[in-house]
Design a protein around this motif. Sequence first.
Motif, PDB file in Angstrom:
ATOM      1  N   GLU A  60       1.036  -0.980   0.180  1.00 34.26           N
ATOM      2  CA  GLU A  60       0.071   0.265  -0.208  1.00 34.26           C
ATOM      3  C   GLU A  60       0.619   1.338   0.102  1.00 34.26           C
ATOM      4  O   GLU A  60       0.594   2.181  -0.985  1.00 34.26           O
ATOM      5  N   ASP A  95       0.635   4.108  -2.418  1.00 36.68           N
ATOM      6  CA  ASP A  95       0.500   5.480  -2.657  1.00 36.68           C
ATOM      7  C   ASP A  95       1.622   6.714  -2.555  1.00 36.68           C
ATOM      8  O   ASP A  95       1.359   7.620  -1.984  1.00 36.68           O
ATOM      9  N   GLN A 120      -4.440  10.115  -1.189  1.00 38.24           N
ATOM     10  CA  GLN A 120      -5.047   9.545  -0.377  1.00 38.24           C
ATOM     11  C   GLN A 120      -6.178  10.028   0.315  1.00 38.24           C
ATOM     12  O   GLN A 120      -5.570  11.289   1.246  1.00 38.24           O
ATOM     13  N   GLN A 144      -7.162   5.626   4.133  1.00 34.11           N
ATOM     14  CA  GLN A 144      -5.937   5.411   3.916  1.00 34.11           C
ATOM     15  C   GLN A 144      -4.542   4.781   4.906  1.00 34.11           C
ATOM     16  O   GLN A 144      -4.027   3.796   4.377  1.00 34.11           O
ATOM     17  N   ARG A 154      -2.933   1.828   6.580  1.00 38.10           N
ATOM     18  CA  ARG A 154      -1.429   2.042   5.799  1.00 38.10           C
ATOM     19  C   ARG A 154      -0.066   1.615   7.207  1.00 38.10           C
ATOM     20  O   ARG A 154       0.260   0.146   7.407  1.00 38.10           O
TER      21      ARG A 154
END
Length: 324
Positions: free
Chosen positions: A148, A152, A158, A162, A166
Motif C-alpha cells: 500500500e 501511494d 489519498q 488510507q 497503512r
Amino acid sequence: MKLWDIYATMKNDVSYIERELERTVVSDHELLNETTLHLLKAGGKRIRPVFVLLSGKFGTYDLEQLKKVAVPLELIHMASLVHDDVIDDANTRRGSMTVKSKWDNRIAMYTGDFIYGKALTLVTELKNPDIHLILSKAMVEMCLGEMEQIRDFFNTGQSVRQYLLRIRRKTALLIAISCQLGALAAGADQNVSRLLYRYGYNVGMAFQIRDDVLDLIGTESQLGKPPGNDILQGNITLPVLYALQEPRLQEPLLKHIDEIRLNNGHSDATKALDLIRYSNGIKIAEQLADRYIQKAMDALAELPNQRAKRNLKDIAHFIANRNH
C-alpha cells in the motif's frame, strides 16, 4: 524521561535478549554475518522485545519462553527495515549506513529474507498454535502495508483513512502482537492478552504518527537523517494530508511535492517543509496521536496493578513526547 531509564528495572533481561539476537543471526556465512551484525550494532529502541517482556509479567514470567517471542518479533522488525530501505532507496538509518548502501540491493534483500527465516525458526519452538497463527497473519498484513505504501507514493489524493490503515499494518500491528504474544507465551488470561493487544495497537498508532511528525519538525542530529525524508521518498504522511486540506496552502504545497516527484526525490524539501510547518497539519496529527495514547491508557486501566503496568504507562508517555 529517557526510554533507557524506563528499561532500568529490566536491564539484565533486555541485555540477555540483545545477546540472543546476536546469537540467533550468527551463521557460517561471512557476508551474512557482516550484514546482520551491522544491523544489530546500528541499535534501536528494542521496544518490541520490551513489550513482550513486560506483558509476560502478567502471567508466569519465564525469560527462556519469552525470548522465543521477543527475539523473533525484533528480527521481523529488523528484516522489514532492510526491505524498507531498498524500497525507499534510503542511504542512512539512525545515522548509520543502510545495508543496501553499504553493500547493494541484492545483498540487502537476501539479508532481510535470512533474518525472516531465522525469526520463524525460533518461534516454532513454542507449542501454542495461537501464537503461530497470530504471527503469520501479522506478517501477511505487514506485507500488505508495504504494498500500500508503494502504491501511494506521491499520492496526494489519498484519504486519512488510507493512511491510518497503512500504518496499522506497517507499524501498529507488530507492536500490538508483541504485547499480546508476550502475555500468551506467559500463560496469561485471555482477557489480559486482549487488553494488552489493545494497548499495544494504540501505542503503535501513536508511535508512527509521532514518527511522521518528527520527520517534519526534527533536526538531522535528532533523526539520524535529514528532515523531510518521507516527502523525498514519496511517503505522504498524516500532517501533510491535513496541510493539503487547507485551501491557502493546497496549491503551492502540491506544486512543491510534484517537483520532488518529477526529480525522483533528488530535490530540496525545504519549501514544502516550510508550508507544512506553517499549517495546522502537525498540530492536528499530534492531537490524534494523543487520542491514541489515551485509548492505550484506557486499556491499561483495566489491567491488574503491578510494576509492569506502570512501566507500560511510562513508555506510552515517552512515545507521546519523544523527540527522536
